[in-house]
Design a protein around this motif. Structure first.
Motif, PDB file in Angstrom:
ATOM      1  N   GLU A 152       0.913  -1.374  -0.229  1.00 51.12           N
ATOM      2  CA  GLU A 152      -0.148   0.554   0.193  1.00 51.12           C
ATOM      3  C   GLU A 152       0.994   0.978   0.523  1.00 51.12           C
ATOM      4  O   GLU A 152       0.447   2.330   0.361  1.00 51.12           O
ATOM      5  CB  GLU A 152      -0.864   0.381   1.373  1.00 51.12           C
ATOM      6  CG  GLU A 152      -1.924  -1.206   1.582  1.00 51.12           C
ATOM      7  CD  GLU A 152      -3.035  -0.769   2.475  1.00 51.12           C
ATOM      8  OE1 GLU A 152      -2.565  -1.124   3.452  1.00 51.12           O
ATOM      9  OE2 GLU A 152      -4.077  -2.271   2.443  1.00 51.12           O
ATOM     10  N   VAL A 153       2.164   1.074   0.171  1.00 56.04           N
ATOM     11  CA  VAL A 153       3.078   2.394  -0.067  1.00 56.04           C
ATOM     12  C   VAL A 153       2.253   3.367  -1.037  1.00 56.04           C
ATOM     13  O   VAL A 153       2.549   4.361  -0.591  1.00 56.04           O
ATOM     14  CB  VAL A 153       4.169   2.066   0.007  1.00 56.04           C
ATOM     15  CG1 VAL A 153       5.375   2.859   0.410  1.00 56.04           C
ATOM     16  CG2 VAL A 153       4.393   1.367   1.111  1.00 56.04           C
ATOM     17  N   PRO A 154       2.575   2.903  -2.443  1.00 58.39           N
ATOM     18  CA  PRO A 154       2.424   4.111  -3.438  1.00 58.39           C
ATOM     19  C   PRO A 154       1.226   4.669  -2.821  1.00 58.39           C
ATOM     20  O   PRO A 154       1.113   5.754  -2.838  1.00 58.39           O
ATOM     21  CB  PRO A 154       1.944   3.124  -4.683  1.00 58.39           C
ATOM     22  CG  PRO A 154       2.801   2.052  -4.308  1.00 58.39           C
ATOM     23  CD  PRO A 154       3.374   1.324  -3.096  1.00 58.39           C
ATOM     24  N   ARG A 155       0.201   4.134  -2.611  1.00 63.80           N
ATOM     25  CA  ARG A 155      -1.366   4.583  -2.120  1.00 63.80           C
ATOM     26  C   ARG A 155      -0.720   5.548  -1.264  1.00 63.80           C
ATOM     27  O   ARG A 155      -1.472   6.825  -0.861  1.00 63.80           O
ATOM     28  CB  ARG A 155      -2.490   3.868  -1.924  1.00 63.80           C
ATOM     29  CG  ARG A 155      -3.806   4.080  -1.874  1.00 63.80           C
ATOM     30  CD  ARG A 155      -4.697   3.357  -1.101  1.00 63.80           C
ATOM     31  NE  ARG A 155      -6.005   3.945  -1.141  1.00 63.80           N
ATOM     32  CZ  ARG A 155      -6.624   3.292  -0.680  1.00 63.80           C
ATOM     33  NH1 ARG A 155      -7.212   1.843  -0.626  1.00 63.80           N
ATOM     34  NH2 ARG A 155      -8.127   4.121  -0.202  1.00 63.80           N
ATOM     35  N   VAL A 207       5.582  -1.854  -6.259  1.00 66.36           N
ATOM     36  CA  VAL A 207       5.372  -2.939  -4.843  1.00 66.36           C
ATOM     37  C   VAL A 207       3.429  -3.577  -5.061  1.00 66.36           C
ATOM     38  O   VAL A 207       3.335  -4.194  -4.119  1.00 66.36           O
ATOM     39  CB  VAL A 207       5.732  -2.572  -3.678  1.00 66.36           C
ATOM     40  CG1 VAL A 207       5.112  -1.062  -2.947  1.00 66.36           C
ATOM     41  CG2 VAL A 207       5.652  -3.322  -2.750  1.00 66.36           C
ATOM     42  N   ASP A 208       2.297  -2.174  -5.057  1.00 67.00           N
ATOM     43  CA  ASP A 208       1.324  -2.767  -5.708  1.00 67.00           C
ATOM     44  C   ASP A 208       1.034  -3.535  -6.452  1.00 67.00           C
ATOM     45  O   ASP A 208      -0.149  -3.292  -6.923  1.00 67.00           O
ATOM     46  CB  ASP A 208       0.495  -0.899  -5.839  1.00 67.00           C
ATOM     47  CG  ASP A 208       0.640  -0.104  -6.680  1.00 67.00           C
ATOM     48  OD1 ASP A 208       1.861  -0.524  -7.304  1.00 67.00           O
ATOM     49  OD2 ASP A 208       0.681   1.494  -7.060  1.00 67.00           O
ATOM     50  N   TYR A 209       1.737  -3.693  -7.641  1.00 64.03           N
ATOM     51  CA  TYR A 209       2.167  -4.791  -8.478  1.00 64.03           C
ATOM     52  C   TYR A 209       2.883  -5.986  -7.613  1.00 64.03           C
ATOM     53  O   TYR A 209       1.351  -6.806  -7.168  1.00 64.03           O
ATOM     54  CB  TYR A 209       2.754  -4.244  -9.493  1.00 64.03           C
ATOM     55  CG  TYR A 209       2.525  -5.634 -10.657  1.00 64.03           C
ATOM     56  CD1 TYR A 209       1.067  -5.476 -11.392  1.00 64.03           C
ATOM     57  CD2 TYR A 209       3.130  -6.898 -11.501  1.00 64.03           C
ATOM     58  CE1 TYR A 209       0.749  -6.541 -12.478  1.00 64.03           C
ATOM     59  CE2 TYR A 209       3.236  -8.233 -11.503  1.00 64.03           C
ATOM     60  CZ  TYR A 209       2.037  -7.636 -12.891  1.00 64.03           C
ATOM     61  OH  TYR A 209       2.363  -8.544 -13.691  1.00 64.03           O
ATOM     62  N   LEU A 212       3.076  -9.737   5.270  1.00 62.76           N
ATOM     63  CA  LEU A 212       1.384 -10.181   5.396  1.00 62.76           C
ATOM     64  C   LEU A 212       0.433 -10.300   3.824  1.00 62.76           C
ATOM     65  O   LEU A 212      -0.332 -11.074   3.673  1.00 62.76           O
ATOM     66  CB  LEU A 212       0.507  -9.101   6.599  1.00 62.76           C
ATOM     67  CG  LEU A 212      -1.071 -10.033   6.583  1.00 62.76           C
ATOM     68  CD1 LEU A 212      -0.544 -10.643   6.924  1.00 62.76           C
ATOM     69  CD2 LEU A 212      -1.848  -8.469   7.321  1.00 62.76           C
ATOM     70  N   ASP A 213       1.138  -9.445   2.962  1.00 68.90           N
ATOM     71  CA  ASP A 213       0.620  -9.358   1.458  1.00 68.90           C
ATOM     72  C   ASP A 213       0.998 -10.642   0.942  1.00 68.90           C
ATOM     73  O   ASP A 213       0.047 -11.574   0.510  1.00 68.90           O
ATOM     74  CB  ASP A 213       1.973  -8.715   1.293  1.00 68.90           C
ATOM     75  CG  ASP A 213       1.175  -7.176   0.570  1.00 68.90           C
ATOM     76  OD1 ASP A 213       0.162  -7.008   1.428  1.00 68.90           O
ATOM     77  OD2 ASP A 213       2.952  -6.029   1.269  1.00 68.90           O
ATOM     78  N   PHE A 214       1.787 -11.488   1.375  1.00 64.69           N
ATOM     79  CA  PHE A 214       2.931 -13.070   1.070  1.00 64.69           C
ATOM     80  C   PHE A 214       1.475 -14.194   1.561  1.00 64.69           C
ATOM     81  O   PHE A 214       1.424 -14.501   0.602  1.00 64.69           O
ATOM     82  CB  PHE A 214       3.978 -12.967   0.437  1.00 64.69           C
ATOM     83  CG  PHE A 214       4.104 -12.396  -0.777  1.00 64.69           C
ATOM     84  CD1 PHE A 214       3.960 -13.056  -1.891  1.00 64.69           C
ATOM     85  CD2 PHE A 214       5.183 -10.445  -1.052  1.00 64.69           C
ATOM     86  CE1 PHE A 214       4.783 -12.522  -3.119  1.00 64.69           C
ATOM     87  CE2 PHE A 214       6.020 -10.589  -2.243  1.00 64.69           C
ATOM     88  CZ  PHE A 214       5.113 -10.797  -3.277  1.00 64.69           C
TER      89      PHE A 214
END
Length: 446
Positions: free
Chosen positions: A106-109, A298-300, A345-347
């Motif tokens: 979520e960093v780009p957001r 990273v959001d991809y 947590l993403d992965f």
């Protein structure tokens, strides 16, 4: 002479003039991972006495920073860090670094929506190509969002930076840049391989035994994932794919051994997908102009819905401790910051939601403190002050040197029983007693 060369020359300036745009109170997106700023960092450090309340957003530092050395008490610069490396941890112990809790995906957001303003974006890039593009090299991460949000963009050109293929978002055009500084040959940070122990190999073996031809691999940082990478390279597995957050040396080992083809992937077929990379020179040489490697924002890479489109996505990560209900802490020892949430947590989420996917949390069963006393990493409750990185419903497989257990779908008493079975034998009786107090131990259990 091309238009882009003319524009390059107009924007070319000295390091001192480039950092002259920084003013007190500015928010600056600064160095991240292998994309360091050795030239601009020194120039900004010289301005320390005249600046106040500068916020530097950075993370995963792979080189020390002159701005921190010039301001040891943090009276001028604040180091706001999205993930701690060993260097960032030292800044934290100095009272200089503050952590930004986040999900890496979520960093780009966060940058575009949750940070009110970004005044300056400083980024290290490769030399400009004939089309006017600067390549971000081994770090794509949140850089496209930073370039979009920042009022001023300054690039520092490193002649030694590898040219990394994408994906998308792996470059910035000269028309989007305000100032260009030529850094010359400043090299790439070399991150040596973490020494591997027999315990690391034993834990890795449990995971290796579960791997299958065609799995799509995500490895975290540390000795155990590195051990697994080496063991995969020496195995007879084939047609593995890669969709990961960080690209490290062990992926090169696996590729050179013929274990990675990417032919079984559902997206980015045949390509090793990552968002940032760090390691030794062999990794940077591998990335350079290699179309089999694809860097993405990273959001991809870390987006659950994108990553889980690959069948048999396997996520392998480290942890610091786990409680008997299955809550995982991978960030702190008590309240003391060690690393960060990152993309674990993403992965963990993406792997479980992948068809045939599996998620593994791996850790040595004990650790020894500074006084030489041994402690269990499997605890009745997390250490006071510890944060939860992976909530208990999210965790699937847990592995120590004493075995591996699947917690998914387990009751509280089943989780306690399985985790105690993974603990060091010296701690099991005490853990049973604590489980009884917590009312998560059945009398019929042995």
């Amino acid at each position: 002479m091309s238009t882009w060369v003319e524009e390059y020359r107009r924007k070319l300036t000295t390091p001192d003039k480039a950092v002259g745009v920084v003013k007190s109170g500015d928010w600056i997106i600064y160095s991240y991972a292998a994309n360091t700023l050795p030239v601009l960092d020194l120039a900004l450090a010289k301005r320390t006495p005249e600046l106040r309340d500068i916020q530097l957003l950075a993370g995963v530092s792979m080189r020390p920073h002159a701005v921190v050395k010039a301001d040891p008490r943090g009276e001028h610069f604040t180091w706001d860090c999205v993930h701690f490396s060993v260097i960032d941890r030292k800044y934290y112990e100095m009272g200089r670094a503050f952590y930004v809790p986040l999900r890496y995906s979520e960093v780009p957001r966060y940058i575009l929506e949750n940070i009110s303003h970004i005044d300056v974006f400083m980024v290290q890039v490769s030399p400009m190509d004939q089309h006017g593009n600067f390549n971000f090299g081994p770090t794509i991460s949140h850089y496209p969002a930073a370039a979009e949000k920042a009022k001023i963009v300054i690039v520092e050109v490193n002649e030694d930076m590898p040219i990394a293929h994408g994906g998308y978002g792996n470059y910035i055009h000269v028309s989007e840049v305000d100032y260009i500084v030529e850094g010359g040959h400043t090299g790439m940070p070399q991150i040596p391989t973490t020494p591997i122990t027999d315990v690391d190999r034993k834990i890795a073996q449990y995971v290796l035994d579960d791997l299958r031809d065609g799995d799509c691999i995500q490895l975290g940082i540390g000795a155990m994932p590195n051990a697994l990478g080496q063991m995969i390279a020496a195995s007879d597995l084939k047609d593995l794919g890669v969709h990961t957050e960080m690209l490290v040396d062990s992926y090169v080992d696996m590729w050179e051994a013929g274990r990675i083809s990417g032919r079984k992937k559902q997206i980015d077929k045949g390509r090793m997908v990552y968002t940032f990379a760090g390691g030794t020179q062999k990794l940077y040489d591998f990335i350079h102009n290699n179309p089999q490697v694809a860097g993405y924002p990273v959001d991809y890479t870390n987006d659950r819905f994108i990553a889980s489109r690959n069948d048999n996505l396997v996520s392998i990560n480290n942890a610091l401790e786990i409680d008997l209900s299955g809550q995982v802490c991978s960030e702190t020892i008590g309240p003391r910051m060690i690393s960060g949430a990152g993309g674990q947590l993403d992965f963990v989420d993406a792997a479980y939601n992948s068809k045939g996917g599996r998620s593994f949390i791996c850790m040595e069963s004990t650790f020894t403190d500074a006084e030489g006393k041994r402690h269990s990493r499997i605890r009745p409750l997390l250490t006071e002050g510890a944060v939860v990185t992976d909530t208990r419903p999210m965790v699937q497989y847990v592995a120590t040197e004493y075995g591996m257990a699947n917690l998914k779908g387990g009751t509280t008493w089943q989780r306690a029983e399985r985790l105690i079975g993974l603990a060091h034998p010296d701690f099991r009786e005490d853990l049973i007693k604590e489980a009884e107090k917590l009312k998560i131990w059945r009398r019929s259990n042995k």
